[in-house]
Design a protein around this motif. Structure first.
Motif, PDB file in Angstrom:
ATOM      1  N   ARG A   1     -25.856  -6.329   5.001  1.00 46.01           N
ATOM      2  CA  ARG A   1     -25.487  -6.265   3.533  1.00 46.01           C
ATOM      3  C   ARG A   1     -24.502  -5.233   3.130  1.00 46.01           C
ATOM      4  N   PRO A   2     -23.395  -5.248   2.387  1.00 44.87           N
ATOM      5  CA  PRO A   2     -22.377  -4.124   2.240  1.00 44.87           C
ATOM      6  C   PRO A   2     -23.117  -3.183   1.507  1.00 44.87           C
ATOM      7  N   ALA A   3     -22.627  -2.037   1.976  1.00 44.94           N
ATOM      8  CA  ALA A   3     -23.257  -0.770   1.206  1.00 44.94           C
ATOM      9  C   ALA A   3     -22.129   0.070   0.629  1.00 44.94           C
ATOM     10  N   PHE A   4     -22.138   0.438  -0.710  1.00 41.69           N
ATOM     11  CA  PHE A   4     -21.216   1.307  -1.162  1.00 41.69           C
ATOM     12  C   PHE A   4     -21.518   2.479  -1.893  1.00 41.69           C
ATOM     13  N   ILE A   5     -20.692   3.502  -1.906  1.00 39.54           N
ATOM     14  CA  ILE A   5     -20.993   4.716  -2.684  1.00 39.54           C
ATOM     15  C   ILE A   5     -20.438   4.627  -4.288  1.00 39.54           C
ATOM     16  N   GLN A   6     -21.186   4.870  -5.054  1.00 36.23           N
ATOM     17  CA  GLN A   6     -20.815   4.490  -6.597  1.00 36.23           C
ATOM     18  C   GLN A   6     -19.768   5.425  -6.718  1.00 36.23           C
ATOM     19  N   VAL A   7     -18.568   4.778  -7.080  1.00 38.64           N
ATOM     20  CA  VAL A   7     -17.275   5.832  -7.424  1.00 38.64           C
ATOM     21  C   VAL A   7     -16.720   5.532  -8.997  1.00 38.64           C
ATOM     22  N   PRO A   8     -15.941   6.346  -9.379  1.00 38.46           N
ATOM     23  CA  PRO A   8     -15.477   6.024 -10.689  1.00 38.46           C
ATOM     24  C   PRO A   8     -14.083   5.055 -10.412  1.00 38.46           C
ATOM     25  N   LEU A   9     -14.032   4.395 -11.398  1.00 33.97           N
ATOM     26  CA  LEU A   9     -12.834   3.637 -11.267  1.00 33.97           C
ATOM     27  C   LEU A   9     -11.515   4.443 -11.206  1.00 33.97           C
ATOM     28  N   HIS A  10     -10.490   3.754 -10.345  1.00 39.53           N
ATOM     29  CA  HIS A  10      -9.193   4.471 -10.304  1.00 39.53           C
ATOM     30  C   HIS A  10      -8.100   3.123 -10.415  1.00 39.53           C
ATOM     31  N   SER A  11      -7.440   3.266 -11.743  1.00 36.86           N
ATOM     32  CA  SER A  11      -6.681   1.955 -12.257  1.00 36.86           C
ATOM     33  C   SER A  11      -5.363   2.130 -11.656  1.00 36.86           C
ATOM     34  N   GLU A  12      -4.921   3.439 -10.915  1.00 40.78           N
ATOM     35  CA  GLU A  12      -3.466   3.464 -10.211  1.00 40.78           C
ATOM     36  C   GLU A  12      -3.363   3.405  -8.995  1.00 40.78           C
ATOM     37  N   LEU A  13      -4.035   2.574  -8.100  1.00 40.40           N
ATOM     38  CA  LEU A  13      -4.364   2.492  -7.068  1.00 40.40           C
ATOM     39  C   LEU A  13      -2.962   1.566  -6.440  1.00 40.40           C
ATOM     40  N   PRO A  14      -2.452   2.044  -5.241  1.00 43.22           N
ATOM     41  CA  PRO A  14      -1.131   1.249  -5.048  1.00 43.22           C
ATOM     42  C   PRO A  14      -1.187  -0.157  -5.272  1.00 43.22           C
ATOM     43  N   GLN A  15      -2.209  -0.738  -4.618  1.00 43.70           N
ATOM     44  CA  GLN A  15      -2.496  -2.153  -4.552  1.00 43.70           C
ATOM     45  C   GLN A  15      -2.364  -2.867  -5.755  1.00 43.70           C
ATOM     46  N   LYS A  16      -2.740  -2.042  -7.126  1.00 45.00           N
ATOM     47  CA  LYS A  16      -2.575  -2.644  -8.383  1.00 45.00           C
ATOM     48  C   LYS A  16      -1.466  -2.554  -9.033  1.00 45.00           C
ATOM     49  N   ARG A  17      -0.469  -1.395  -8.573  1.00 42.69           N
ATOM     50  CA  ARG A  17       0.972  -1.199  -8.990  1.00 42.69           C
ATOM     51  C   ARG A  17       1.973  -1.946  -8.333  1.00 42.69           C
ATOM     52  N   ARG A  18       1.577  -2.103  -7.157  1.00 44.67           N
ATOM     53  CA  ARG A  18       2.634  -3.085  -6.333  1.00 44.67           C
ATOM     54  C   ARG A  18       1.810  -3.999  -5.200  1.00 44.67           C
ATOM     55  N   PRO A  19       1.504  -4.909  -5.798  1.00 50.14           N
ATOM     56  CA  PRO A  19       0.808  -5.899  -4.902  1.00 50.14           C
ATOM     57  C   PRO A  19       1.533  -6.586  -3.995  1.00 50.14           C
ATOM     58  N   VAL A  20       2.702  -6.841  -3.948  1.00 48.47           N
ATOM     59  CA  VAL A  20       3.475  -7.487  -2.882  1.00 48.47           C
ATOM     60  C   VAL A  20       3.790  -6.511  -1.799  1.00 48.47           C
ATOM     61  N   SER A  21       4.227  -5.340  -2.302  1.00 48.50           N
ATOM     62  CA  SER A  21       4.609  -4.389  -1.200  1.00 48.50           C
ATOM     63  C   SER A  21       3.166  -3.951  -0.468  1.00 48.50           C
ATOM     64  N   TRP A  22       2.084  -4.159  -1.368  1.00 49.15           N
ATOM     65  CA  TRP A  22       0.645  -3.685  -0.520  1.00 49.15           C
ATOM     66  C   TRP A  22       0.557  -4.809   0.436  1.00 49.15           C
ATOM     67  N   LEU A  23       0.584  -5.906   0.112  1.00 43.74           N
ATOM     68  CA  LEU A  23       0.199  -7.099   1.077  1.00 43.74           C
ATOM     69  C   LEU A  23       1.235  -6.921   2.299  1.00 43.74           C
ATOM     70  N   PHE A  24       2.451  -6.547   2.142  1.00 44.79           N
ATOM     71  CA  PHE A  24       3.126  -6.475   3.306  1.00 44.79           C
ATOM     72  C   PHE A  24       2.793  -5.149   4.005  1.00 44.79           C
ATOM     73  N   LYS A  25       2.261  -4.044   3.477  1.00 41.70           N
ATOM     74  CA  LYS A  25       1.815  -3.147   4.319  1.00 41.70           C
ATOM     75  C   LYS A  25       0.556  -3.554   5.075  1.00 41.70           C
ATOM     76  N   ARG A  26      -0.529  -4.324   4.684  1.00 40.73           N
ATOM     77  CA  ARG A  26      -1.479  -4.699   5.136  1.00 40.73           C
ATOM     78  C   ARG A  26      -1.448  -5.839   6.351  1.00 40.73           C
TER      79      ARG A  26
END
Length: 307
Positions: free
Chosen positions: A92-117
């Motif tokens: 089962r995946p375990a997560f630490i509860q963290v506050p949302l961060h709306s400015e993550l790179p994958q949200k701002r530049r999804p195409v560039s982020w896919l290329f990075k991955r």
């Protein structure tokens, strides 16, 4: 919350009982929302209290309908490790509860982020192929010079707070984790010491040139890390981050990053290290990642800030 929502173990051992007081180190509060289980350490009127050892926790999780486990950062390091180990055994995946961060790179530049991955996985596979003879030699050195496992595994905080086990060549004595707080004492910043007595002879020069981190390429292939990104926080560091800084725990961690090439062990203040990471995330671009990778090479060869 109705206790029937989460099946409870039926054994008679006291370590399996539901507790009404948070008086034991392993007791926690929990609340289930559909297939998500939220585990905390503070008293909530609607919560149940659990007192669990690893074996009983595993049995408890197998009987639970919860498929994702969210752990409060207010939990102690020992409790986080206990639940992370239990979740790993029950897949089962375990997560630490963290506050949302709306400015993550994958949200701002999804195409560039896919290329990075894509670059991450291809480059990690190629590098692993090229350095495999070196890694084999290092594995033999670890095995010959220090009894115990070749690899060191430690829980770290990954993307969106998901816990994963980082891989490194073992550079310390076998019981290093048990001695951690004894060695570090009440150190306020990142838990790193140049005179750490737990480090082995071979481990010291491996750490100086970051050779112990080569197995993290496997973490990159698994999708748990990137070649470039913020430092993957250990649990004992993550739980000491300020509430405002915890939003950085949403980010995908990297093997190298801005802090590693610009400061590393010369700067250990938690808030300052966190600020490096947040600035990297705010200014992220593929070109910035390429710059950091180029800067990493001379830093590694010179042993900059490494111990």
């Amino acid at each position: 919350m109705n206790a029937s929502q989460i099946p409870m173990p039926q054994e008679n051992s006291a370590s399996h009982q539901v507790q009404v007081e948070d008086s034991c180190p392993n007791s926690v509060t929990f609340e289930q929302q559909q297939d998500r289980l939220f585990v905390g350490g503070s008293t909530q009127p609607s919560s149940q209290y659990l007192l669990l050892e690893l074996k009983s926790l595993v049995n408890w999780l197998y009987r639970s309908s919860a498929q994702q486990i969210y752990l409060s950062p207010s939990l102690s390091e020992a409790k986080l490790k206990l639940w992370a180990d239990g979740c790993a055994q029950t897949k089962r995946p375990a997560f630490i509860q963290v506050p949302l961060h709306s400015e993550l790179p994958q949200k701002r530049r999804p195409v560039s982020w896919l290329f990075k991955r894509l670059i991450d996985r291809v480059a990690a596979a190629l590098i692993l192929l090229l350095v495999s003879p070196v890694m084999l030699g290092l594995a033999l050195v670890v095995r010959v010079q220090s009894p115990g496992p070749i690899f060191f595994r430690q829980w770290r905080v990954g993307e969106q707070g998901k816990l994963f086990q980082v891989l490194k060549f073992r550079t310390m004595v076998v019981n290093a984790e048990q001695l951690h707080h004894q060695v570090m004492g009440k150190q306020q910043g990142l838990h790193k010491r140049e005179d750490d007595p737990r480090i082995t002879a071979s481990g010291r020069w491996m750490r100086k040139y970051s050779l112990d981190e080569l197995p993290q390429l496997i973490n990159v292939l698994r999708g748990e890390m990137s070649l470039v990104g913020p430092r993957p926080w250990a649990l004992y560091d993550a739980i000491r981050i300020s509430p405002e800084g915890q939003k950085r725990l949403n980010a995908l961690p990297g093997i190298t990053g801005a802090w590693q090439v610009e400061a590393r062990s010369t700067l250990l203040d938690l808030d300052t290290v966190n600020r490096y990471d947040l600035e990297y995330l705010d200014e992220w671009s593929l070109w910035r990642d390429f710059e950091i990778l180029l800067m990493t090479i001379p830093k590694v060869l010179s042993g900059f800030g490494a111990y």
